[in-house]
Motif scaffolding. Structure first.
Motif, PDB file in Angstrom:
ATOM      1  N   GLY A   1      53.651  56.362  82.727  1.00 44.68           N
ATOM      2  CA  GLY A   1      53.647  55.577  81.360  1.00 44.68           C
ATOM      3  C   GLY A   1      54.782  55.720  80.617  1.00 44.68           C
ATOM      4  N   GLU A   2      56.074  55.220  81.593  1.00 52.97           N
ATOM      5  CA  GLU A   2      56.617  54.501  80.653  1.00 52.97           C
ATOM      6  C   GLU A   2      58.416  53.978  81.712  1.00 52.97           C
ATOM      7  OE1 GLU A   2      57.199  58.457  77.607  1.00 52.97           O
ATOM      8  OE2 GLU A   2      59.212  58.075  78.476  1.00 52.97           O
ATOM      9  N   ARG A   3      58.020  55.564  83.262  1.00 52.40           N
ATOM     10  CA  ARG A   3      59.358  53.919  84.452  1.00 52.40           C
ATOM     11  C   ARG A   3      58.257  53.912  85.373  1.00 52.40           C
ATOM     12  NH1 ARG A   3      62.499  59.113  85.017  1.00 52.40           N
ATOM     13  NH2 ARG A   3      60.200  60.091  85.641  1.00 52.40           N
ATOM     14  N   GLN A   4      58.844  52.769  86.226  1.00 51.62           N
ATOM     15  CA  GLN A   4      58.561  52.700  87.827  1.00 51.62           C
ATOM     16  C   GLN A   4      59.531  54.121  88.966  1.00 51.62           C
ATOM     17  OE1 GLN A   4      59.496  49.637  90.145  1.00 51.62           O
ATOM     18  NE2 GLN A   4      58.272  48.934  89.933  1.00 51.62           N
ATOM     19  N   VAL A   5      58.976  55.451  89.302  1.00 49.24           N
ATOM     20  CA  VAL A   5      59.223  56.446  90.024  1.00 49.24           C
ATOM     21  C   VAL A   5      59.107  55.977  91.706  1.00 49.24           C
ATOM     22  CG1 VAL A   5      59.326  58.367  90.477  1.00 49.24           C
ATOM     23  CG2 VAL A   5      59.486  57.754  88.039  1.00 49.24           C
ATOM     24  N   HIS A   6      59.993  56.081  92.046  1.00 51.84           N
ATOM     25  CA  HIS A   6      59.719  55.556  93.862  1.00 51.84           C
ATOM     26  C   HIS A   6      59.728  57.107  94.300  1.00 51.84           C
ATOM     27  CE1 HIS A   6      61.814  51.696  92.974  1.00 51.84           C
ATOM     28  NE2 HIS A   6      62.521  52.077  92.786  1.00 51.84           N
ATOM     29  N   LEU A   7      58.750  56.575  94.670  1.00 52.61           N
ATOM     30  CA  LEU A   7      58.064  58.105  94.758  1.00 52.61           C
ATOM     31  C   LEU A   7      58.527  58.150  97.157  1.00 52.61           C
ATOM     32  CD1 LEU A   7      54.816  58.139  94.217  1.00 52.61           C
ATOM     33  CD2 LEU A   7      55.852  59.786  93.554  1.00 52.61           C
ATOM     34  N   GLN A   8      58.173  57.239  97.656  1.00 53.22           N
ATOM     35  CA  GLN A   8      58.105  56.886  99.090  1.00 53.22           C
ATOM     36  C   GLN A   8      58.896  55.190  99.573  1.00 53.22           C
ATOM     37  OE1 GLN A   8      56.430  58.111 102.743  1.00 53.22           O
ATOM     38  NE2 GLN A   8      55.152  59.257 101.321  1.00 53.22           N
ATOM     39  N   VAL A   9      60.384  54.798 100.536  1.00 54.73           N
ATOM     40  CA  VAL A   9      61.080  53.946  99.876  1.00 54.73           C
ATOM     41  C   VAL A   9      61.295  53.928 101.559  1.00 54.73           C
ATOM     42  CG1 VAL A   9      63.088  53.195  99.150  1.00 54.73           C
ATOM     43  CG2 VAL A   9      61.867  54.713  97.733  1.00 54.73           C
ATOM     44  N   ARG A  10      61.519  52.119 101.521  1.00 56.40           N
ATOM     45  CA  ARG A  10      61.866  51.943 103.048  1.00 56.40           C
ATOM     46  C   ARG A  10      62.981  50.773 102.841  1.00 56.40           C
ATOM     47  NH1 ARG A  10      59.373  56.018 103.876  1.00 56.40           N
ATOM     48  NH2 ARG A  10      58.246  56.817 105.712  1.00 56.40           N
ATOM     49  N   ASP A  11      64.224  51.410 103.107  1.00 55.68           N
ATOM     50  CA  ASP A  11      64.999  49.816 101.839  1.00 55.68           C
ATOM     51  C   ASP A  11      66.123  50.173 102.687  1.00 55.68           C
ATOM     52  OD1 ASP A  11      65.690  49.133  98.581  1.00 55.68           O
ATOM     53  OD2 ASP A  11      67.552  49.539 100.776  1.00 55.68           O
ATOM     54  N   ASP A  12      66.135  49.037 103.502  1.00 61.27           N
ATOM     55  CA  ASP A  12      67.697  48.422 103.628  1.00 61.27           C
ATOM     56  C   ASP A  12      68.867  47.156 103.089  1.00 61.27           C
ATOM     57  OD1 ASP A  12      66.620  49.687 106.700  1.00 61.27           O
ATOM     58  OD2 ASP A  12      65.843  47.714 106.552  1.00 61.27           O
ATOM     59  N   THR A  13      68.238  47.294 101.784  1.00 58.46           N
ATOM     60  CA  THR A  13      68.992  46.096 101.126  1.00 58.46           C
ATOM     61  C   THR A  13      69.379  47.138  99.916  1.00 58.46           C
ATOM     62  OG1 THR A  13      67.806  44.559 102.118  1.00 58.46           O
ATOM     63  CG2 THR A  13      68.991  43.947  99.885  1.00 58.46           C
ATOM     64  N   TYR A  14      68.403  47.381  98.980  1.00 58.55           N
ATOM     65  CA  TYR A  14      69.572  48.325  97.800  1.00 58.55           C
ATOM     66  C   TYR A  14      69.710  48.907  97.770  1.00 58.55           C
ATOM     67  CZ  TYR A  14      66.637  43.669  97.290  1.00 58.55           C
ATOM     68  OH  TYR A  14      65.769  42.339  96.570  1.00 58.55           O
ATOM     69  N   GLY A  15      69.730  50.209  98.323  1.00 57.55           N
ATOM     70  CA  GLY A  15      70.202  51.747  98.101  1.00 57.55           C
ATOM     71  C   GLY A  15      69.506  52.403  97.201  1.00 57.55           C
ATOM     72  N   VAL A  16      67.874  52.119  97.882  1.00 59.69           N
ATOM     73  CA  VAL A  16      66.848  53.302  96.288  1.00 59.69           C
ATOM     74  C   VAL A  16      66.939  54.250  97.363  1.00 59.69           C
ATOM     75  CG1 VAL A  16      65.200  52.558  95.201  1.00 59.69           C
ATOM     76  CG2 VAL A  16      66.716  50.434  94.989  1.00 59.69           C
ATOM     77  N   ARG A  17      66.796  54.717  96.142  1.00 60.83           N
ATOM     78  CA  ARG A  17      66.024  56.647  97.550  1.00 60.83           C
ATOM     79  C   ARG A  17      64.962  56.235  96.257  1.00 60.83           C
ATOM     80  NH1 ARG A  17      70.925  59.878  96.894  1.00 60.83           N
ATOM     81  NH2 ARG A  17      71.147  58.930  94.880  1.00 60.83           N
ATOM     82  N   ALA A  18      64.253  57.666  97.344  1.00 56.07           N
ATOM     83  CA  ALA A  18      62.938  58.597  96.433  1.00 56.07           C
ATOM     84  C   ALA A  18      63.895  59.040  95.160  1.00 56.07           C
ATOM     85  CB  ALA A  18      62.230  59.346  97.640  1.00 56.07           C
ATOM     86  N   GLY A  19      63.135  58.740  94.248  1.00 54.25           N
ATOM     87  CA  GLY A  19      63.138  59.667  92.725  1.00 54.25           C
ATOM     88  C   GLY A  19      63.623  58.313  92.297  1.00 54.25           C
TER      89      GLY A  19
END
Length: 301
Positions: A39-57
């Motif tokens: 409703g306000e945010r885009q929240v990462h539930l699950q991630v496979r990331d080799d580039t941006y350093g993004v994590r779940a949550g």
């Protein structure tokens, strides 16, 4: 106190993991994720990331995301985002290099937007990326179907939990005791971890147990049916505001505080946003510490 955690993944959580692992192999972009729109945010539930350093949550403002533009009608596959006007000047591109984008909407049981399946890469991709559209649409439909089935199952389980919680609750109608509060948070942790449903935990510190009991009644009268109130003993009342994004939740806590003040029940209040990264136990601890500090400050004034 940490809450117990189940070891088996719910079907939707497991399906998300398998889809992301598959896409990482078959379409090797630098980032794949399942995201929740709260409703306000885009929240990462699950991630496979080799580039941006993004994590779940991790999360960002929804309006800043490429997914918001995709849902609004921009192309679901953009091998070169700089060539797509809707994406070219998106705020998220000022925070990280994004050359290519893939997005598929996921829908909740009521047909509303649940979130997105998303792929990103810092470099533009070959135009043949667009050939994956049928596969991506199929995977999006699969995840939506699993989600809707799980939501239906969860509604049935919730009715059972409420029946049991009512039997274990305090004498106040609609108010749980400390034991039932633990049971609720344990069950809610599993569901919220899988689905990323937004929530806020609030704690109200009253002068004594009698005042806390009255405060619990006032809070129950000012909350929605699916929100949770618990008389936790020692002058403490716990509240879980469910299905509510961060800013709206903060405003709601303010309204509840005013309702208690108007009822002649001064309390210290603290609240914290639930995060899938650390769960309800951590949110409760943060809210409890803030409520205690507010109560001490009020007493010293």
């Amino acid at each position: 106190m940490p809450l117990p955690r189940t070891t088996a993944q719910p079907p939707f959580e497991d399906a998300c993991a398998q889809v992301l692992d598959f896409l990482r192999r078959e379409i090797p972009l630098g980032h794949w994720s399942i995201n929740r729109y709260d409703g306000e945010r885009q929240v990462h539930l699950q991630v496979r990331d080799d580039t941006y350093g993004v994590r779940a949550g991790d999360h960002r403002a929804w309006d800043a995301s490429l997914c918001a533009r995709m849902v609004a009608g921009a192309p679901g596959i953009a091998p070169d985002v700089a060539a797509v006007p809707q994406y070219a000047n998106a705020p998220v591109r000022q925070q990280a290099p994004i050359g290519a984008y893939v997005g598929v909407p996921l829908h909740d049981a009521d047909g509303g937007l649940f979130g997105t399946l998303c792929g990103l890469d810092p470099l533009p991709q070959d135009r043949r990326l667009g050939q994956h559209a049928p596969l991506l649409d199929l995977l999006g439909s699969l995840l939506t179907a699993v989600l809707r089935s799980e939501r239906s199952r969860d509604r049935t389980r919730q009715l059972t939990r409420w029946t049991l919680a009512g039997a274990a609750g305090s004498p106040l109608k609609g108010v749980l005791n400390r034991g039932a509060w633990y049971e609720f948070l344990t069950a809610a942790d599993e569901q919220h971890r899988a689905h990323g449903d937004p929530a806020r935990v609030a704690v109200f510190r009253a002068a004594d147990e009698a005042a806390a009991a009255r405060a619990a009644q006032v809070l129950r009268q000012n909350l929605r049916d699916h929100d949770v109130v618990a008389d936790l003993g020692a002058g403490e009342v716990g509240v879980v505001l469910t299905r509510i994004p961060p800013v709206a939740g903060e405003l709601c806590v303010g309204r509840l505080h005013r309702a208690l003040t108007d009822a002649g029940l001064p309390v210290g209040v603290g609240s914290s946003v639930y995060s899938i990264a650390d769960g309800f136990a951590a949110a409760w601890a943060r809210a409890e510490a803030a409520a205690h500090a507010a109560r001490v400050q009020h007493a010293a004034a």
